[in-house]
Design a protein around this motif. Structure first.
Motif, PDB file in Angstrom:
ATOM      1  N   GLY A   1       0.799  -1.216   0.000  1.00  0.00           N
ATOM      2  CA  GLY A   1       0.000   0.000   0.000  1.00  0.00           C
ATOM      3  C   GLY A   1       0.829   1.262   0.000  1.00  0.00           C
ATOM      4  N   THR A   2       1.911   1.273   0.775  1.00  0.00           N
ATOM      5  CA  THR A   2       2.774   2.454   0.815  1.00  0.00           C
ATOM      6  C   THR A   2       3.399   2.710  -0.548  1.00  0.00           C
ATOM      7  N   ALA A   3       3.934   1.674  -1.174  1.00  0.00           N
ATOM      8  CA  ALA A   3       4.594   1.837  -2.473  1.00  0.00           C
ATOM      9  C   ALA A   3       3.619   2.362  -3.521  1.00  0.00           C
ATOM     10  N   ILE A   4       2.401   1.836  -3.527  1.00  0.00           N
ATOM     11  CA  ILE A   4       1.408   2.267  -4.508  1.00  0.00           C
ATOM     12  C   ILE A   4       0.966   3.701  -4.236  1.00  0.00           C
ATOM     13  N   THR A   5       0.713   4.015  -2.971  1.00  0.00           N
ATOM     14  CA  THR A   5       0.298   5.373  -2.619  1.00  0.00           C
ATOM     15  C   THR A   5       1.365   6.391  -3.000  1.00  0.00           C
ATOM     16  N   LEU A   6       2.607   6.113  -2.671  1.00  0.00           N
ATOM     17  CA  LEU A   6       3.686   7.057  -2.982  1.00  0.00           C
ATOM     18  C   LEU A   6       3.800   7.298  -4.478  1.00  0.00           C
ATOM     19  N   SER A   7       3.658   6.245  -5.269  1.00  0.00           N
ATOM     20  CA  SER A   7       3.758   6.428  -6.713  1.00  0.00           C
ATOM     21  C   SER A   7       2.563   7.215  -7.250  1.00  0.00           C
ATOM     22  N   LEU A   8       1.350   6.848  -6.854  1.00  0.00           N
ATOM     23  CA  LEU A   8       0.159   7.536  -7.355  1.00  0.00           C
ATOM     24  C   LEU A   8       0.120   9.006  -6.954  1.00  0.00           C
ATOM     25  N   LEU A   9       0.696   9.344  -5.821  1.00  0.00           N
ATOM     26  CA  LEU A   9       0.718  10.746  -5.385  1.00  0.00           C
ATOM     27  C   LEU A   9       1.543  11.624  -6.320  1.00  0.00           C
ATOM     28  N   GLU A  10       2.424  11.017  -7.098  1.00  0.00           N
ATOM     29  CA  GLU A  10       3.237  11.773  -8.056  1.00  0.00           C
ATOM     30  C   GLU A  10       2.614  11.829  -9.449  1.00  0.00           C
ATOM     31  N   SER A  11       1.466  11.205  -9.623  1.00  0.00           N
ATOM     32  CA  SER A  11       0.835  11.148 -10.939  1.00  0.00           C
ATOM     33  C   SER A  11       0.446  12.534 -11.432  1.00  0.00           C
ATOM     34  N   LYS A  12       0.566  12.729 -12.756  1.00  0.00           N
ATOM     35  CA  LYS A  12       0.116  13.972 -13.385  1.00  0.00           C
ATOM     36  C   LYS A  12      -1.356  13.878 -13.791  1.00  0.00           C
ATOM     37  N   GLU A  13      -1.930  12.684 -13.655  1.00  0.00           N
ATOM     38  CA  GLU A  13      -3.360  12.530 -13.887  1.00  0.00           C
ATOM     39  C   GLU A  13      -4.129  13.193 -12.742  1.00  0.00           C
ATOM     40  N   ASN A  14      -5.407  13.370 -12.960  1.00  0.00           N
ATOM     41  CA  ASN A  14      -6.222  14.046 -11.943  1.00  0.00           C
ATOM     42  C   ASN A  14      -6.729  13.038 -10.913  1.00  0.00           C
ATOM     43  N   PHE A  15      -5.761  12.372 -10.237  1.00  0.00           N
ATOM     44  CA  PHE A  15      -6.087  11.396  -9.207  1.00  0.00           C
ATOM     45  C   PHE A  15      -6.065  12.060  -7.836  1.00  0.00           C
ATOM     46  N   ALA A  16      -6.975  11.634  -6.984  1.00  0.00           N
ATOM     47  CA  ALA A  16      -6.921  11.971  -5.558  1.00  0.00           C
ATOM     48  C   ALA A  16      -6.788  10.656  -4.811  1.00  0.00           C
ATOM     49  N   ILE A  17      -5.837  10.585  -3.895  1.00  0.00           N
ATOM     50  CA  ILE A  17      -5.538   9.317  -3.236  1.00  0.00           C
ATOM     51  C   ILE A  17      -6.120   9.322  -1.830  1.00  0.00           C
ATOM     52  N   ARG A  18      -6.995   8.358  -1.592  1.00  0.00           N
ATOM     53  CA  ARG A  18      -7.618   8.168  -0.278  1.00  0.00           C
ATOM     54  C   ARG A  18      -6.944   6.957   0.363  1.00  0.00           C
ATOM     55  N   ALA A  19      -6.120   7.222   1.353  1.00  0.00           N
ATOM     56  CA  ALA A  19      -5.283   6.185   1.965  1.00  0.00           C
ATOM     57  C   ALA A  19      -5.964   5.635   3.214  1.00  0.00           C
ATOM     58  N   LEU A  20      -6.332   4.346   3.167  1.00  0.00           N
ATOM     59  CA  LEU A  20      -7.039   3.740   4.290  1.00  0.00           C
ATOM     60  C   LEU A  20      -6.061   3.083   5.256  1.00  0.00           C
ATOM     61  N   THR A  21      -6.319   3.256   6.534  1.00  0.00           N
ATOM     62  CA  THR A  21      -5.495   2.648   7.570  1.00  0.00           C
ATOM     63  C   THR A  21      -6.319   2.501   8.833  1.00  0.00           C
ATOM     64  N   ARG A  22      -5.962   1.526   9.648  1.00  0.00           N
ATOM     65  CA  ARG A  22      -6.640   1.386  10.931  1.00  0.00           C
ATOM     66  C   ARG A  22      -6.123   2.390  11.952  1.00  0.00           C
ATOM     67  N   ASN A  23      -4.972   3.008  11.655  1.00  0.00           N
ATOM     68  CA  ASN A  23      -4.366   3.928  12.612  1.00  0.00           C
ATOM     69  C   ASN A  23      -3.876   5.192  11.899  1.00  0.00           C
ATOM     70  N   PRO A  24      -4.762   6.165  11.662  1.00  0.00           N
ATOM     71  CA  PRO A  24      -4.366   7.387  10.962  1.00  0.00           C
ATOM     72  C   PRO A  24      -3.338   8.229  11.709  1.00  0.00           C
ATOM     73  N   GLU A  25      -3.182   7.967  13.016  1.00  0.00           N
ATOM     74  CA  GLU A  25      -2.237   8.762  13.798  1.00  0.00           C
ATOM     75  C   GLU A  25      -0.805   8.217  13.709  1.00  0.00           C
ATOM     76  N   SER A  26      -0.612   7.075  13.075  1.00  0.00           N
ATOM     77  CA  SER A  26       0.732   6.506  12.995  1.00  0.00           C
ATOM     78  C   SER A  26       1.649   7.397  12.175  1.00  0.00           C
ATOM     79  N   GLU A  27       2.947   7.256  12.381  1.00  0.00           N
ATOM     80  CA  GLU A  27       3.913   8.068  11.649  1.00  0.00           C
ATOM     81  C   GLU A  27       3.836   7.792  10.152  1.00  0.00           C
ATOM     82  N   LYS A  28       3.654   6.524   9.787  1.00  0.00           N
ATOM     83  CA  LYS A  28       3.537   6.202   8.363  1.00  0.00           C
ATOM     84  C   LYS A  28       2.337   6.900   7.737  1.00  0.00           C
ATOM     85  N   ALA A  29       1.214   6.866   8.431  1.00  0.00           N
ATOM     86  CA  ALA A  29       0.009   7.508   7.914  1.00  0.00           C
ATOM     87  C   ALA A  29       0.182   9.017   7.807  1.00  0.00           C
ATOM     88  N   GLN A  30       0.765   9.607   8.828  1.00  0.00           N
ATOM     89  CA  GLN A  30       0.967  11.048   8.815  1.00  0.00           C
ATOM     90  C   GLN A  30       1.944  11.470   7.724  1.00  0.00           C
TER      91      GLN A  30
END
Length: 336
Positions: free
Chosen positions: A22-51
């Motif tokens: 999930g991290t690898a895919i999210t990081l790549s999609l966040l750099e896309s020039k397409e009009n994508f918005a990335i909704r990252a799901l996690t059980r712990n939004p307060e974690s350092e990875k999530a933040q």
């Protein structure tokens, strides 16, 4: 003259966004020039990875796959959905609880009901089918059944299976190293970094992928052209090598003594009752019945390279070749 309206934004939901895939895919999609918005799901939004993902522009959302209401809310209004469930998660290992297959089918159904158009699932081919019933691998076979289940929903425009090869990341994991003799972290009593395992059979090469370096970009590319890949299970890999070549390359990169000691049979692989190791024993049996191919077919790095190239073009980056085993070891151990 008025300019053409901007294309509607496409929301892609990434399940388990702080996990390895999930991290690898999210990081790549966040750099896309397409009009994508990335909704990252996690059980712990307060974690350092999530933040960290939030700081890069992801919309981090709390969602547990076992909570249907949270998942419906998380998928509302989305166009694409990346799903990777972990079939060794304690939550799907309870004797009387839902299995990973149960979870996958339920999430597929929720996604279809939410109107998701592009569904990409981290899956496998079916070892039972590939070997004509000689060497099933229950966890892998179950994932394949979930993918087939998803194809029945007409609301999806595209259902794509992304099949990752063996992880390069295993070779920077201490628990994995201990299960295979200590290589490349712990020397044995003879002073060698020893890798010991059953042979894979057939051609004797291991189809492997770096999730962080390559897999995230490959999945990114599947979202760019989903109709082309609809209905397919796509094997994704970075390199293939023998275990002998693997330890030799490590020695060349690091100057350390390393060796491979094969086991006589897949049954000699110690499992200690651990579900992950039991499955690995099954995987060796499967590969020995599939000509040594984890994918059940010969290497196809060309498809993986084309996907990586497409994602990098979308991100405005220069082309980059798939990482090799030797380059991976140089990256993580070359400075030691």
């Amino acid at each position: 003259m008025a300019s053409a309206p901007a294309p509607a934004q496409k929301v892609i939901v990434v399940y388990g966004a702080t996990g390895t895939q999930g991290t690898a895919i999210t990081l790549s999609l966040l750099e896309s020039k397409e009009n994508f918005a990335i909704r990252a799901l996690t059980r712990n939004p307060e974690s350092e990875k999530a933040q960290s993902l939030a700081r890069l522009g992801a919309n981090v959302v709390r969602a547990d796959g076992h909570n249907d209401d949270q998942m419906r809310a998380a998928l509302e209004g989305a166009w694409g959905f990346w799903l990777n469930t972990h079939h060794h998660d304690a939550a799907v290992m309870e004797p009387n609880g839902p299995s990973d297959e149960d979870l996958g089918r339920r999430l597929v159904t929720i996604a279809a009901e939410a109107g998701i158009k592009v569904f990409i699932y981290s899956t496998c081919g079916s070892p039972a089918e590939i070997t004509n019933g000689k060497a099933p691998v229950p966890g892998m076979d179950a994932k394949h059944r979930v993918e087939v289940f998803a194809r029945q929903f007409p609301t999806f425009d595209a259902v794509i299976g992304a099949w990752p090869a063996w992880y390069f990341e295993n070779f920077i994991d201490a628990e994995y190293a201990a299960a295979f003799g200590g290589f490349p972290m712990q020397a044995d009593e003879d002073g060698y970094l020893t890798f010991t395992s059953p042979r894979v059979g057939g051609e004797g090469t291991v189809q492997t992928v770096s999730v962080a370096d390559d897999f995230g970009e490959m999945v990114h590319a599947l979202f760019l052209d989903p109709s082309r890949w609809h209905g397919r299970t796509v094997p994704l890999m970075s390199d293939a090598f023998s275990y002998e070549d693997m330890v030799g390359a490590f020695s060349q990169v690091t100057g350390k003594n390393a060796r491979y000691i094969p086991m006589e049979s897949y049954e000699d692989f110690p499992t200690h009752g651990d579900s992950v190791l039991v499955e690995l024993q099954d995987v060796y049996r499967y590969m020995q019945n599939a000509n040594g191919w984890f994918f059940g077919e010969p290497d196809n790095v060309e498809t993986s390279q084309r996907l990586k190239d497409k994602a990098r073009l979308d991100k405005g980056l220069e082309p980059q070749h798939l990482i090799s085993m030797q380059e991976y070891f140089a990256k993580h151990y070359g400075g030691q």
